[in-house]
Scaffold this motif. Structure first.
Motif, PDB file in Angstrom:
ATOM      1  N   TYR A   1      -5.918  -8.644   5.816  1.00 41.73           N
ATOM      2  CA  TYR A   1      -4.949  -9.681   5.480  1.00 41.73           C
ATOM      3  C   TYR A   1      -3.925  -9.101   4.521  1.00 41.73           C
ATOM      4  O   TYR A   1      -4.249  -8.269   3.683  1.00 41.73           O
ATOM      5  CB  TYR A   1      -5.631 -10.859   4.776  1.00 41.73           C
ATOM      6  N   LYS A   2      -2.677  -9.578   4.631  1.00 39.25           N
ATOM      7  CA  LYS A   2      -1.637  -9.190   3.684  1.00 39.25           C
ATOM      8  C   LYS A   2      -1.193 -10.438   2.929  1.00 39.25           C
ATOM      9  O   LYS A   2      -1.069 -11.510   3.508  1.00 39.25           O
ATOM     10  CB  LYS A   2      -0.440  -8.569   4.395  1.00 39.25           C
ATOM     11  N   LYS A   3      -0.953 -10.276   1.628  1.00 39.95           N
ATOM     12  CA  LYS A   3      -0.537 -11.408   0.807  1.00 39.95           C
ATOM     13  C   LYS A   3       0.973 -11.581   0.916  1.00 39.95           C
ATOM     14  O   LYS A   3       1.739 -10.687   0.595  1.00 39.95           O
ATOM     15  CB  LYS A   3      -0.938 -11.182  -0.653  1.00 39.95           C
TER      16      LYS A   3
ATOM     17  N   TYR B   1      -2.821 -15.329   1.760  1.00 39.65           N
ATOM     18  CA  TYR B   1      -3.241 -14.209   2.597  1.00 39.65           C
ATOM     19  C   TYR B   1      -3.163 -14.604   4.065  1.00 39.65           C
ATOM     20  O   TYR B   1      -3.676 -15.650   4.462  1.00 39.65           O
ATOM     21  CB  TYR B   1      -4.666 -13.774   2.239  1.00 39.65           C
TER      22      TYR B   1
ATOM     23  N   TYR C   1      -3.346  -6.562  -0.342  1.00 40.96           N
ATOM     24  CA  TYR C   1      -4.124  -6.729   0.874  1.00 40.96           C
ATOM     25  C   TYR C   1      -5.528  -7.218   0.555  1.00 40.96           C
ATOM     26  O   TYR C   1      -6.006  -7.082  -0.571  1.00 40.96           O
ATOM     27  CB  TYR C   1      -4.229  -5.398   1.627  1.00 40.96           C
ATOM     28  N   MET C   2      -6.165  -7.746   1.599  1.00 43.87           N
ATOM     29  CA  MET C   2      -7.566  -8.138   1.508  1.00 43.87           C
ATOM     30  C   MET C   2      -8.257  -7.670   2.777  1.00 43.87           C
ATOM     31  O   MET C   2      -7.768  -7.912   3.882  1.00 43.87           O
ATOM     32  CB  MET C   2      -7.710  -9.654   1.380  1.00 43.87           C
TER      33      MET C   2
ATOM     34  N   TYR D   1     -10.163  -6.893  -2.301  1.00 38.81           N
ATOM     35  CA  TYR D   1      -8.725  -7.003  -2.522  1.00 38.81           C
ATOM     36  C   TYR D   1      -8.218  -5.679  -3.085  1.00 38.81           C
ATOM     37  O   TYR D   1      -8.864  -5.070  -3.930  1.00 38.81           O
ATOM     38  CB  TYR D   1      -8.432  -8.126  -3.514  1.00 38.81           C
TER      39      TYR D   1
END
Length: 185
Positions: free
Chosen positions: A77-79, A83, A157-158, A176
């Motif tokens: 995932y991108k913030k 996210y 990112y996550m 994260y």
């Protein structure tokens, strides 16, 4: 197939935005047990090893053994404003992967990055009688070379890793991290 090529092209294009040297580091880790009778996390934390060096340590203790079938869902995932899914959402039959590792699978890159810091290096089944079947990741430090084949643009990112046994989701691990943080150590 065409969609995959477009995603790879966009990723490479976005990665060219990074000026200078990329710097990566952990910012947080969260461990969640969905089935409390299946597992527990005695350790789920970040450690500061040195100036600007942040390591992740996770210890997952299995409470229900033997385990014969494991599925791992790996999502990046991108913030942005919260996210949002970014680039990868892959589910792998972990037992099959351990018997037949496939370097063409995107999961392989992430597994080989974590492998030196972990003890999950054998195939299924995970047995009752042996305590070394608990999962341990100790002092895992992100390095820029880990992202050489999968360049990520600047941002937060996550990694979300979900673990399922017998087709039931049991555990979620969210890591994260930042890419290209300013070097103010």
């Amino acid at each position: 197939m065409r969609f995959i090529i477009i995603r790879v092209f966009c990723t490479i294009t976005l990665s060219l935005e990074i000026n200078g040297e990329s710097i990566t580091r952990h910012t947080n880790v969260k461990c969640e047990v969905l089935d409390k009778s299946f597992a527990e996390f005695p350790v789920c934390k970040l450690n500061v090893l040195g100036r600007g060096i942040i390591a992740e340590s996770v210890y997952m203790k299995f409470l229900k053994l033997p385990i014969k079938k494991i599925s791992v869902n790996f999502t990046v995932y991108k913030k942005l404003s919260g996210y949002h899914p970014f680039l990868f959402n892959v589910t792998v039959d972990f037992c099959h992967y351990m018997k037949h590792p496939n370097p063409m699978n995107i999961f392989h890159y992430f597994y080989t990055a974590v492998k030196p810091y972990s003890n999950f290096n054998h195939s299924c089944p995970y047995n009752v009688s042996e305590s070394y079947h608990d999962i341990l990741v100790k002092d895992f430090v992100l390095t820029d070379t880990m992202f050489a084949k999968i360049p990520l643009p600047t941002g937060n990112y996550m990694f979300s890793i979900k673990l399922a046994t017998d087709d039931v989701w049991r555990v979620v691990l969210n890591t994260y991290f930042d890419v290209n943080v300013e070097n103010k150590y």
